[in-house]
Write a protein that holds these residues in place. Structure first.
Motif, short mmCIF file in Angstrom:
data_model
loop_
_atom_site.label_atom_id
_atom_site.label_comp_id
_atom_site.label_asym_id
_atom_site.label_seq_id
_atom_site.Cartn_x
_atom_site.Cartn_y
_atom_site.Cartn_z
N GLY A 10 -8.40 -3.92 -5.34
CA GLY A 10 -8.36 -5.15 -4.45
C GLY A 10 -7.85 -4.72 -3.17
O GLY A 10 -8.32 -5.75 -2.09
N VAL A 11 -6.86 -4.25 -3.10
CA VAL A 11 -6.17 -3.83 -1.95
C VAL A 11 -7.34 -3.00 -1.42
O VAL A 11 -7.32 -3.52 -0.14
N ARG A 12 -7.84 -1.92 -1.66
CA ARG A 12 -8.48 -1.11 -0.97
C ARG A 12 -9.81 -2.07 -0.44
O ARG A 12 -9.73 -2.02 0.61
N ALA A 13 -10.52 -2.89 -0.84
CA ALA A 13 -11.08 -3.34 -0.87
C ALA A 13 -10.86 -4.35 0.84
O ALA A 13 -11.89 -4.45 2.04
N GLU A 14 -9.77 -5.35 0.91
CA GLU A 14 -8.72 -5.82 1.59
C GLU A 14 -8.64 -4.63 3.24
O GLU A 14 -8.64 -5.20 4.23
N VAL A 15 -8.21 -3.15 2.95
CA VAL A 15 -7.96 -2.35 3.45
C VAL A 15 -8.97 -1.67 4.55
O VAL A 15 -9.39 -1.84 5.27
N ASP A 16 -10.16 -1.84 3.40
CA ASP A 16 -11.86 -1.74 3.99
C ASP A 16 -12.13 -2.71 4.92
O ASP A 16 -12.04 -1.86 6.59
N LYS A 17 -11.95 -3.56 4.57
CA LYS A 17 -12.39 -5.03 5.76
C LYS A 17 -11.02 -4.85 7.37
O LYS A 17 -11.90 -4.68 8.31
N LEU A 18 -10.36 -4.82 7.21
CA LEU A 18 -8.81 -4.61 7.66
C LEU A 18 -9.55 -3.47 8.96
O LEU A 18 -9.41 -3.01 10.35
N SER A 19 -9.64 -1.66 8.46
CA SER A 19 -10.75 -1.08 8.82
C SER A 19 -11.79 -1.18 9.75
O SER A 19 -11.76 -0.39 10.79
N ASP A 20 -12.22 -1.91 9.70
CA ASP A 20 -13.83 -2.31 9.84
C ASP A 20 -13.27 -3.00 11.48
O ASP A 20 -13.20 -2.48 12.50
N LEU A 54 0.69 -2.97 -2.07
CA LEU A 54 0.95 -1.16 -2.79
C LEU A 54 1.91 -0.58 -3.69
O LEU A 54 1.87 -0.13 -4.97
N ASP A 55 2.90 -1.64 -2.74
CA ASP A 55 4.04 -0.92 -3.25
C ASP A 55 4.56 -1.29 -4.63
O ASP A 55 5.90 -0.90 -5.59
N ARG A 67 -2.91 5.07 -5.70
CA ARG A 67 -2.27 3.89 -4.70
C ARG A 67 -1.89 5.12 -3.33
O ARG A 67 -1.54 4.76 -2.30
N LYS A 68 -0.52 6.40 -3.62
CA LYS A 68 -0.64 7.27 -2.92
C LYS A 68 -1.63 7.59 -2.01
O LYS A 68 -1.22 7.35 -0.51
N ALA A 69 -2.66 7.88 -2.14
CA ALA A 69 -3.59 7.78 -0.94
C ALA A 69 -3.71 6.91 0.04
O ALA A 69 -4.34 6.80 0.57
N GLU A 70 -3.99 5.12 -1.05
CA GLU A 70 -4.34 4.29 -0.71
C GLU A 70 -2.55 3.49 0.87
O GLU A 70 -3.18 3.57 1.52
N VAL A 71 -2.21 4.32 0.14
CA VAL A 71 -0.68 4.40 1.70
C VAL A 71 -0.82 5.23 2.15
O VAL A 71 -0.48 4.61 3.91
N ARG A 72 -1.27 6.10 2.69
CA ARG A 72 -1.59 6.83 3.54
C ARG A 72 -2.62 6.62 4.41
O ARG A 72 -2.98 6.89 5.09
N ARG A 73 -3.73 6.01 3.49
CA ARG A 73 -4.87 5.23 4.97
C ARG A 73 -4.02 4.37 5.54
O ARG A 73 -4.91 4.51 6.62
#
Length: 137
Positions: A10-20, A54-55, A67-73
């Motif tokens: 779920g966090v990854r999906a939100e981060v994908d939008k923000l990344s765009d 994520l934390d 989780r660690k990979a997503e934090v770094r992203r």
């Protein structure tokens, strides 16, 4: 563990939008356009919220690695935003050279002693040597 992976997804999906949104901002800055300070602040805040999510995820094994990979992203995106913000505020590309300068070293006249007597040492003309010492008991 599946709850952790689900939460990370779920966090990854939100981060994908923000990344765009960060990518669109990067293209605009690279094209020489200016972006509002508010846009940088908003995106940074939204990314930081995702870091907090994520934390709060308890994870083990593979979920912990995800989780660690997503934090770094997310941290990478925040760093990119900081860089873009600096370029936006200084579009001439001189953001790295703002602190350059030349060091001017101060030189001192050396004092040479003719003997062991400190009063016979030569001093620059602007220096007055006296031996009127005040004593405190």
């Amino acid at each position: 563990m599946s709850k952790a992976i689900e939460a990370i997804t779920g966090v990854r999906a939100e981060v994908d939008k923000l990344s765009d949104r960060v990518s669109v901002l990067e293209v605009a800055i690279n094209a020489g356009d200016k972006a509002s300070e508010k846009e940088f602040l908003l995106l940074t805040e939204l990314l930081m919220k995702q870091l907090l999510k994520l934390d709060g995820i308890e994870a083990e094994g593979e979920a912990k690695l995800q989780r660690k990979a997503e934090v770094r992203r997310v941290q990478g995106l925040v760093d990119m935003l900081d860089s873009l913000k600096a370029r936006n505020s200084n579009p001439s590309g001189q953001s790295g050279s703002a602190a350059t300068g030349t060091t001017h070293w101060e030189t001192f006249d050396t004092v040479t002693e003719d003997s062991n007597d400190p009063s016979s040492a030569t001093t620059p003309s602007s220096t007055k040597v006296s031996q009127d010492w005040e004593r405190f008991d």
